[in-house]
Design a protein around this motif. Structure first.
Motif, PDB file in Angstrom:
ATOM      1  N   VAL A  91     -21.100  27.370 -58.015  1.00  0.00           N
ATOM      2  CA  VAL A  91     -21.640  27.579 -56.674  1.00  0.00           C
ATOM      3  C   VAL A  91     -23.156  27.620 -56.774  1.00  0.00           C
ATOM      4  CG1 VAL A  91     -21.626  29.056 -54.625  1.00  0.00           C
ATOM      5  CG2 VAL A  91     -19.615  28.991 -56.149  1.00  0.00           C
ATOM      6  N   ALA A  93     -26.230  28.406 -54.787  1.00  0.00           N
ATOM      7  CA  ALA A  93     -26.616  29.050 -53.525  1.00  0.00           C
ATOM      8  C   ALA A  93     -28.128  29.142 -53.380  1.00  0.00           C
ATOM      9  CB  ALA A  93     -25.994  30.442 -53.443  1.00  0.00           C
ATOM     10  N   GLY A 118     -24.138  26.096 -51.389  1.00  0.00           N
ATOM     11  CA  GLY A 118     -24.274  27.351 -50.658  1.00  0.00           C
ATOM     12  C   GLY A 118     -25.712  27.637 -50.286  1.00  0.00           C
ATOM     13  N   LEU A 133     -23.703  33.898 -46.004  1.00  0.00           N
ATOM     14  CA  LEU A 133     -23.593  32.879 -47.040  1.00  0.00           C
ATOM     15  C   LEU A 133     -22.909  31.666 -46.435  1.00  0.00           C
ATOM     16  CD1 LEU A 133     -23.711  31.871 -50.004  1.00  0.00           C
ATOM     17  CD2 LEU A 133     -21.530  33.045 -50.384  1.00  0.00           C
ATOM     18  N   LEU A 135     -21.520  27.811 -46.616  1.00  0.00           N
ATOM     19  CA  LEU A 135     -20.873  27.078 -47.690  1.00  0.00           C
ATOM     20  C   LEU A 135     -20.425  25.702 -47.219  1.00  0.00           C
ATOM     21  CD1 LEU A 135     -18.553  30.023 -48.770  1.00  0.00           C
ATOM     22  CD2 LEU A 135     -20.514  29.201 -50.106  1.00  0.00           C
ATOM     23  N   THR A 156     -19.506  35.143 -44.709  1.00  0.00           N
ATOM     24  CA  THR A 156     -19.443  33.739 -45.099  1.00  0.00           C
ATOM     25  C   THR A 156     -19.139  32.856 -43.893  1.00  0.00           C
ATOM     26  OG1 THR A 156     -17.094  33.867 -45.670  1.00  0.00           O
ATOM     27  CG2 THR A 156     -18.669  34.281 -47.443  1.00  0.00           C
ATOM     28  N   ALA A 166     -24.751  22.879 -46.436  1.00  0.00           N
ATOM     29  CA  ALA A 166     -25.196  24.268 -46.533  1.00  0.00           C
ATOM     30  C   ALA A 166     -26.677  24.332 -46.894  1.00  0.00           C
ATOM     31  CB  ALA A 166     -24.363  25.024 -47.556  1.00  0.00           C
TER      32      ALA A 166
END
Length: 279
Positions: A91, A93, A118, A133, A135, A156, A166
């Protein structure tokens, strides 16, 4: 409880707090001590993260790896993970452009089960803060990430299955949220140079929801400039990629660079404005 073992790269102020939320639903949350600062170690201990000595050790044990690092380091970190043949869920982010996110997916795709795009919008999930967050990516992989944050301070939102969505949303939001604070610093600095800063604040305070009426944000912006400047460069790259002008974001990054040595420090408004006026 999810049976996932999560590895966090690396536990900065955002990463450590996000990892602590994931710990509520994961079996274990790991971080790598190799090459990290005493401040990182203190944060990891504060949030109850489990230390491992090296990155290969973390990758061997983690099912899911979450990368939360300064934007400039995102690709190098992903390349290092890829070089060890990581075979789990990755992931990213970070505040990076969709193009860079797609490159990261490509470099990890030969071994990883899936890569998830993310972006964290908001402040670290401490003291009542509840960041979002966002995604995007393969639905089953995104669902695994969402499961880590059920009933935690991290909310999320799934945007779709396309890598880059994202990242684009994160940068679109940051382009306003962060450059607006840079403009506040320039406005107050200009007014102060002519001894009319209090008058400027008096006028601004008559308006609602104006950063200009909250000069304390200037010092906070200066302390975060080492992270925000590279993020503005990512926004500029993303604007150019779709044919939009990028000059304002490049200028914001250049302005933020004047505060690079104030990394996460405690500054007063006067300190921040003094540094801003000195190239």
């Amino acid at each position: 409880m999810s049976q996932q073992t999560v590895g966090i790269l690396h536990p900065g102020s955002m990463g450590a707090a996000v990892a602590a939320c994931a710990a509520a639903n994961a079996a274990r949350v790991l971080w790598c001590t190799e090459g990290r600062s005493p401040a990182s170690a203190a944060r990891a201990e504060q949030f109850g993260l489990e230390p491992v000595a090296t990155l290969p050790e973390l990758l061997d044990q983690a099912d899911t790896v979450i990368s939360l690092c300064p934007p400039a380091a995102a690709e190098d970190l992903a390349a290092e993970v890829a070089s060890h043949g990581f075979g789990g869920w990755y992931v990213d982010a970070n505040a990076i452009s969709p193009e860079r996110m797609r490159r990261i997916e490509e470099m990890l795709s030969s071994h990883a089960k899936a890569v998830v795009d993310g972006g964290v919008i908001g402040s670290p999930p401490v003291n009542g803060k509840s960041p979002l967050l966002v995604l995007s990516g393969p639905a089953p992989a995104v669902a695994r990430v969402e499961a880590l944050f059920v009933d935690t301070a991290v909310r999320t939102k799934t945007l779709g299955t396309t890598i880059g969505q994202a990242s684009a949303l994160k940068l679109a939001y940051a382009s306003f949220q962060k450059t607006s604070r840079v403009l506040v610093a320039l406005s107050i600095g200009l007014a102060r140079a002519h001894d009319v800063d209090q008058e400027l604040l008096d006028i601004a305070s008559q308006r609602t929801d104006s950063y200009l009426a909250e000069p304390e944000y200037v010092a906070k912006t200066a302390a975060r400039a080492w992270r925000w400047g590279p993020e503005m460069e990512e926004v500029a790259d993303t604007l150019e990629a779709v044919g939009l002008p990028s000059e304002m974001l490049r200028a914001a990054a250049t302005t933020l660079a004047r505060w690079d040595d104030a990394k996460d420090g405690e500054l007063t408004l006067t300190d921040a404005l003094t540094r801003l006026a000195q190239p």
